[in-house]
Motif scaffolding. Structure first.
Motif, mmCIF file in Angstrom:
data_model
loop_
_atom_site.group_PDB
_atom_site.id
_atom_site.type_symbol
_atom_site.label_atom_id
_atom_site.label_comp_id
_atom_site.label_asym_id
_atom_site.label_seq_id
_atom_site.Cartn_x
_atom_site.Cartn_y
_atom_site.Cartn_z
ATOM 1 N N MET A 1 33.729 19.065 41.955
ATOM 2 C CA MET A 1 35.017 19.577 42.415
ATOM 3 C C MET A 1 34.876 20.664 42.554
ATOM 4 N N GLN A 2 35.937 21.523 43.203
ATOM 5 C CA GLN A 2 35.554 23.072 43.911
ATOM 6 C C GLN A 2 35.755 24.101 42.571
ATOM 7 N N ARG A 3 35.466 25.025 42.332
ATOM 8 C CA ARG A 3 35.300 26.114 41.540
ATOM 9 C C ARG A 3 37.146 26.747 41.769
ATOM 10 N N THR A 4 37.159 26.862 40.308
ATOM 11 C CA THR A 4 38.531 27.623 40.017
ATOM 12 C C THR A 4 39.057 28.220 39.682
ATOM 13 N N ILE A 5 40.447 29.440 39.549
ATOM 14 C CA ILE A 5 40.553 30.081 38.286
ATOM 15 C C ILE A 5 40.070 30.359 36.906
ATOM 16 N N PHE A 6 40.067 28.409 36.256
ATOM 17 C CA PHE A 6 39.565 28.825 35.141
ATOM 18 C C PHE A 6 38.507 28.909 34.604
ATOM 19 N N ASP A 7 37.502 28.605 35.616
ATOM 20 C CA ASP A 7 36.274 29.154 35.549
ATOM 21 C C ASP A 7 35.481 30.272 36.246
ATOM 22 N N THR A 8 36.243 30.740 36.777
ATOM 23 C CA THR A 8 36.319 32.632 37.132
ATOM 24 C C THR A 8 36.222 33.334 35.728
ATOM 25 N N PRO A 9 35.123 34.244 35.544
ATOM 26 C CA PRO A 9 35.202 34.711 34.583
ATOM 27 C C PRO A 9 35.499 36.014 34.908
ATOM 28 N N ILE A 10 35.785 36.981 33.506
ATOM 29 C CA ILE A 10 36.817 38.014 33.640
ATOM 30 C C ILE A 10 38.507 37.424 34.074
ATOM 31 N N VAL A 11 38.620 36.704 34.960
ATOM 32 C CA VAL A 11 39.571 36.415 35.229
ATOM 33 C C VAL A 11 40.614 35.952 34.588
ATOM 34 N N ASN A 12 39.706 34.765 34.249
ATOM 35 C CA ASN A 12 40.020 33.624 33.231
ATOM 36 C C ASN A 12 41.025 34.322 32.098
ATOM 37 N N ASN A 13 39.874 35.807 31.224
ATOM 38 C CA ASN A 13 40.129 36.243 30.746
ATOM 39 C C ASN A 13 42.000 36.668 30.493
ATOM 40 N N ILE A 14 41.852 37.625 31.936
ATOM 41 C CA ILE A 14 42.855 38.113 31.817
ATOM 42 C C ILE A 14 44.640 37.833 32.043
ATOM 43 N N PHE A 15 44.352 36.613 32.681
ATOM 44 C CA PHE A 15 45.056 35.414 32.943
ATOM 45 C C PHE A 15 45.361 34.754 31.858
ATOM 46 N N ARG A 16 44.721 34.594 30.861
ATOM 47 C CA ARG A 16 45.018 33.725 29.603
ATOM 48 C C ARG A 16 45.907 34.361 28.876
ATOM 49 N N GLY A 17 45.464 35.832 28.762
ATOM 50 C CA GLY A 17 46.432 36.307 28.308
ATOM 51 C C GLY A 17 47.906 37.305 28.838
ATOM 52 N N LEU A 18 47.788 37.038 29.486
ATOM 53 C CA LEU A 18 48.879 37.258 30.728
ATOM 54 C C LEU A 18 49.719 35.730 30.683
ATOM 55 N N SER A 19 49.003 34.805 30.842
ATOM 56 C CA SER A 19 49.839 33.695 30.765
ATOM 57 C C SER A 19 50.664 33.979 28.809
ATOM 58 N N ARG A 20 50.154 34.186 26.997
ATOM 59 C CA ARG A 20 50.267 34.552 26.021
ATOM 60 C C ARG A 20 52.008 35.643 26.426
ATOM 61 N N LEU A 21 50.930 36.310 26.934
ATOM 62 C CA LEU A 21 52.608 37.381 26.922
ATOM 63 C C LEU A 21 53.764 36.643 27.524
ATOM 64 N N GLY A 22 53.533 36.247 28.720
ATOM 65 C CA GLY A 22 54.424 35.438 29.620
ATOM 66 C C GLY A 22 55.458 34.494 28.818
ATOM 67 N N LEU A 23 54.556 33.214 28.051
ATOM 68 C CA LEU A 23 54.702 32.556 27.377
ATOM 69 C C LEU A 23 56.181 32.440 26.234
ATOM 70 N N LYS A 24 55.416 34.066 25.633
ATOM 71 C CA LYS A 24 56.342 34.749 24.574
ATOM 72 C C LYS A 24 57.034 35.182 24.728
ATOM 73 N N LEU A 25 57.289 36.362 25.483
ATOM 74 C CA LEU A 25 57.970 36.842 26.628
ATOM 75 C C LEU A 25 59.763 35.703 27.035
ATOM 76 N N ALA A 26 59.158 34.360 27.250
ATOM 77 C CA ALA A 26 60.102 33.734 27.730
ATOM 78 C C ALA A 26 60.199 32.869 27.150
ATOM 79 N N GLY A 27 60.059 32.667 25.547
ATOM 80 C CA GLY A 27 60.151 31.971 24.223
ATOM 81 C C GLY A 27 59.495 30.766 24.282
ATOM 82 N N TRP A 28 58.890 30.311 24.766
ATOM 83 C CA TRP A 28 58.259 29.069 25.996
ATOM 84 C C TRP A 28 56.950 29.292 23.821
ATOM 85 N N LYS A 29 57.075 27.575 23.859
ATOM 86 C CA LYS A 29 56.008 27.787 22.093
ATOM 87 C C LYS A 29 54.986 25.737 22.747
ATOM 88 N N LEU A 30 53.813 26.256 22.302
ATOM 89 C CA LEU A 30 52.922 24.802 22.407
ATOM 90 C C LEU A 30 52.928 24.105 21.215
#
Length: 191
Positions: free
Chosen positions: A1-30
Protein backbone atom coordinates in the motif's frame (compact mmCIF):
# COMPACT_ATOMS: atom_id res chain seq x y z
CA UNK A 1 0.00 0.00 0.00
CA UNK A 2 1.12 3.54 -0.66
CA UNK A 3 2.80 5.86 1.82
CA UNK A 4 0.27 8.08 3.58
CA UNK A 5 0.02 11.11 5.82
CA UNK A 6 -0.09 8.70 8.76
CA UNK A 7 3.47 7.50 8.19
CA UNK A 8 5.01 10.81 7.05
CA UNK A 9 7.42 12.02 9.76
CA UNK A 10 6.83 15.45 11.31
CA UNK A 11 3.61 15.95 9.31
CA UNK A 12 2.03 13.13 11.32
CA UNK A 13 2.87 14.88 14.61
CA UNK A 14 1.61 18.22 13.36
CA UNK A 15 -1.70 16.75 12.23
CA UNK A 16 -2.09 14.81 15.48
CA UNK A 17 -1.80 18.09 17.38
CA UNK A 18 -4.19 19.87 15.01
CA UNK A 19 -6.65 16.98 15.30
CA UNK A 20 -6.55 17.09 19.09
CA UNK A 21 -7.15 20.85 19.10
CA UNK A 22 -9.85 20.78 16.41
CA UNK A 23 -11.86 17.99 18.04
CA UNK A 24 -11.59 19.63 21.45
CA UNK A 25 -12.78 22.99 20.13
CA UNK A 26 -15.67 21.27 18.31
CA UNK A 27 -16.66 19.42 21.49
CA UNK A 28 -15.91 15.89 20.21
CA UNK A 29 -14.61 13.13 22.49
CA UNK A 30 -13.13 9.71 21.77
CA UNK A 31 -14.63 6.53 23.17
CA UNK A 32 -13.16 3.06 23.35
CA UNK A 33 -9.76 2.04 22.13
CA UNK A 34 -8.39 1.23 18.72
CA UNK A 35 -8.30 -2.54 18.33
CA UNK A 36 -5.03 -4.17 19.29
CA UNK A 37 -5.21 -6.38 16.19
CA UNK A 38 -2.74 -5.55 13.41
CA UNK A 39 -5.23 -6.27 10.63
CA UNK A 40 -8.92 -5.48 10.47
CA UNK A 41 -11.72 -3.83 8.53
CA UNK A 42 -13.35 -0.79 10.15
CA UNK A 43 -17.00 -0.13 9.45
CA UNK A 44 -17.45 3.63 9.09
CA UNK A 45 -21.08 4.19 10.04
CA UNK A 46 -23.27 6.03 9.90
CA UNK A 47 -22.01 7.78 6.76
CA UNK A 48 -24.44 10.65 6.18
CA UNK A 49 -22.31 13.78 5.68
CA UNK A 50 -19.10 15.14 4.19
CA UNK A 51 -18.09 15.94 7.79
CA UNK A 52 -17.58 12.21 8.39
CA UNK A 53 -14.32 12.30 6.45
CA UNK A 54 -12.36 14.98 8.36
CA UNK A 55 -13.64 13.65 11.69
CA UNK A 56 -12.55 10.11 10.80
CA UNK A 57 -9.10 11.30 9.72
CA UNK A 58 -8.72 13.38 12.90
CA UNK A 59 -9.76 10.46 15.08
CA UNK A 60 -7.36 8.14 13.26
CA UNK A 61 -4.53 10.50 14.24
CA UNK A 62 -5.61 10.53 17.89
CA UNK A 63 -6.05 6.75 18.01
CA UNK A 64 -2.58 6.57 16.37
CA UNK A 65 -3.82 4.44 13.52
CA UNK A 66 -2.57 4.21 9.94
CA UNK A 67 -5.78 3.79 8.00
CA UNK A 68 -6.69 3.29 4.38
CA UNK A 69 -10.21 4.12 3.28
CA UNK A 70 -12.31 3.37 0.25
CA UNK A 71 -13.96 6.21 -1.64
CA UNK A 72 -15.66 6.83 -4.97
CA UNK A 73 -13.23 7.15 -7.85
CA UNK A 74 -14.40 10.70 -8.67
CA UNK A 75 -12.59 11.90 -5.51
CA UNK A 76 -9.31 10.82 -7.09
CA UNK A 77 -9.66 12.66 -10.41
CA UNK A 78 -7.63 15.74 -11.22
CA UNK A 79 -5.26 17.53 -8.85
CA UNK A 80 -6.98 16.16 -5.72
CA UNK A 81 -6.08 12.56 -6.64
CA UNK A 82 -2.55 12.46 -5.20
CA UNK A 83 -3.71 14.21 -2.02
CA UNK A 84 -6.58 11.75 -1.52
CA UNK A 85 -4.18 8.83 -1.94
CA UNK A 86 -1.75 10.47 0.52
CA UNK A 87 -4.67 10.70 2.99
CA UNK A 88 -5.00 6.89 2.66
CA UNK A 89 -7.62 6.76 -0.09
CA UNK A 90 -8.27 3.76 -2.29
CA UNK A 91 -10.42 4.66 -5.34
CA UNK A 92 -13.48 2.51 -5.98
CA UNK A 93 -15.32 2.49 -9.29
CA UNK A 94 -18.77 1.87 -7.83
CA UNK A 95 -20.53 1.00 -11.08
CA UNK A 96 -18.02 -1.60 -12.21
CA UNK A 97 -17.67 -5.15 -10.99
CA UNK A 98 -13.96 -5.87 -11.11
CA UNK A 99 -12.99 -8.00 -8.15
CA UNK A 100 -12.35 -5.20 -5.67
CA UNK A 101 -13.15 -7.44 -2.70
CA UNK A 102 -10.52 -9.96 -3.79
CA UNK A 103 -7.99 -7.19 -4.43
CA UNK A 104 -8.39 -5.94 -0.85
CA UNK A 105 -8.30 -9.51 0.52
CA UNK A 106 -5.01 -9.99 -1.36
CA UNK A 107 -3.60 -6.83 0.25
CA UNK A 108 -4.38 -8.22 3.69
CA UNK A 109 -2.46 -11.39 2.75
CA UNK A 110 0.73 -9.54 1.83
CA UNK A 111 0.84 -6.92 4.60
CA UNK A 112 1.76 -7.46 8.25
CA UNK A 113 -0.37 -4.51 9.32
CA UNK A 114 -3.40 -3.18 7.48
CA UNK A 115 -6.50 -1.27 8.55
CA UNK A 116 -9.09 -0.55 5.87
CA UNK A 117 -12.08 1.72 6.58
CA UNK A 118 -15.18 0.90 4.54
CA UNK A 119 -18.53 2.71 4.78
CA UNK A 120 -21.12 -0.09 4.45
CA UNK A 121 -23.73 2.25 3.04
CA UNK A 122 -21.40 3.03 0.14
CA UNK A 123 -22.75 6.60 -0.08
CA UNK A 124 -23.87 9.53 2.05
CA UNK A 125 -27.39 9.18 0.63
CA UNK A 126 -30.05 7.06 2.29
CA UNK A 127 -29.94 3.42 1.21
CA UNK A 128 -32.36 0.59 1.86
CA UNK A 129 -29.60 -1.88 2.72
CA UNK A 130 -25.88 -1.94 3.36
CA UNK A 131 -23.44 -3.11 0.72
CA UNK A 132 -21.78 -6.38 1.69
CA UNK A 133 -18.22 -5.64 0.51
CA UNK A 134 -16.92 -4.81 4.00
CA UNK A 135 -18.12 -8.19 5.23
CA UNK A 136 -16.71 -10.20 2.33
CA UNK A 137 -13.34 -8.46 2.63
CA UNK A 138 -13.13 -9.23 6.36
CA UNK A 139 -14.36 -12.81 5.97
CA UNK A 140 -12.17 -13.51 2.92
CA UNK A 141 -9.09 -12.13 4.66
CA UNK A 142 -9.95 -13.83 7.98
CA UNK A 143 -9.72 -10.51 9.82
CA UNK A 144 -12.17 -9.04 12.34
CA UNK A 145 -14.50 -6.12 11.78
CA UNK A 146 -14.03 -3.11 14.06
CA UNK A 147 -17.31 -1.34 14.77
CA UNK A 148 -16.27 2.29 14.27
CA UNK A 149 -18.75 5.13 14.66
CA UNK A 150 -19.37 8.86 14.71
CA UNK A 151 -22.32 9.81 16.90
CA UNK A 152 -23.17 13.42 16.06
CA UNK A 153 -25.92 13.63 18.69
CA UNK A 154 -23.48 12.96 21.54
CA UNK A 155 -20.38 14.25 19.70
CA UNK A 156 -18.56 11.00 20.32
CA UNK A 157 -16.52 8.84 18.00
CA UNK A 158 -14.70 5.63 18.54
CA UNK A 159 -14.93 1.89 18.56
CA UNK A 160 -17.24 -0.77 19.82
CA UNK A 161 -16.14 -4.39 20.06
CA UNK A 162 -14.37 -6.35 17.36
CA UNK A 163 -16.71 -8.62 15.43
CA UNK A 164 -15.58 -11.98 14.05
CA UNK A 165 -17.48 -13.09 10.94
CA UNK A 166 -19.10 -16.53 10.83
CA UNK A 167 -19.74 -16.76 7.10
CA UNK A 168 -23.49 -16.27 7.58
CA UNK A 169 -23.78 -12.72 6.26
CA UNK A 170 -27.49 -12.21 6.98
CA UNK A 171 -27.18 -13.40 10.59
CA UNK A 172 -23.97 -11.47 11.24
CA UNK A 173 -25.37 -8.29 9.69
CA UNK A 174 -28.29 -8.31 12.15
CA UNK A 175 -25.82 -8.47 15.05
CA UNK A 176 -23.60 -5.75 13.59
CA UNK A 177 -26.51 -3.40 12.91
CA UNK A 178 -27.79 -3.81 16.49
CA UNK A 179 -24.66 -1.99 17.62
CA UNK A 180 -25.53 1.01 15.43
CA UNK A 181 -29.21 1.24 16.41
CA UNK A 182 -28.78 4.21 18.78
CA UNK A 183 -25.96 6.00 16.95
CA UNK A 184 -26.98 9.16 15.10
CA UNK A 185 -25.25 10.50 12.01
CA UNK A 186 -25.11 14.19 11.15
CA UNK A 187 -28.24 13.63 9.05
CA UNK A 188 -30.12 10.94 11.01
CA UNK A 189 -32.83 10.66 8.35
CA UNK A 190 -30.14 9.39 5.92
CA UNK A 191 -29.20 6.37 8.08
Amino acid sequence: MQRTIFDTPIVNNIFRGLSRLGLKLAGWKLEGKAPASEKYVVIAAPHTSNWDFPLTIAMAFLFEMKIYWMGKDALFNGPMGPMMRWLGGIPVERKAKHGLVQQVVDQFAIHQQLIVVIPPEGTRSKVSKWKSGFYHVAHGASVPIALGYLDFQRKRGGFGPLFETTGDYEKDLIEIQKFYAEIKGKRPDQF
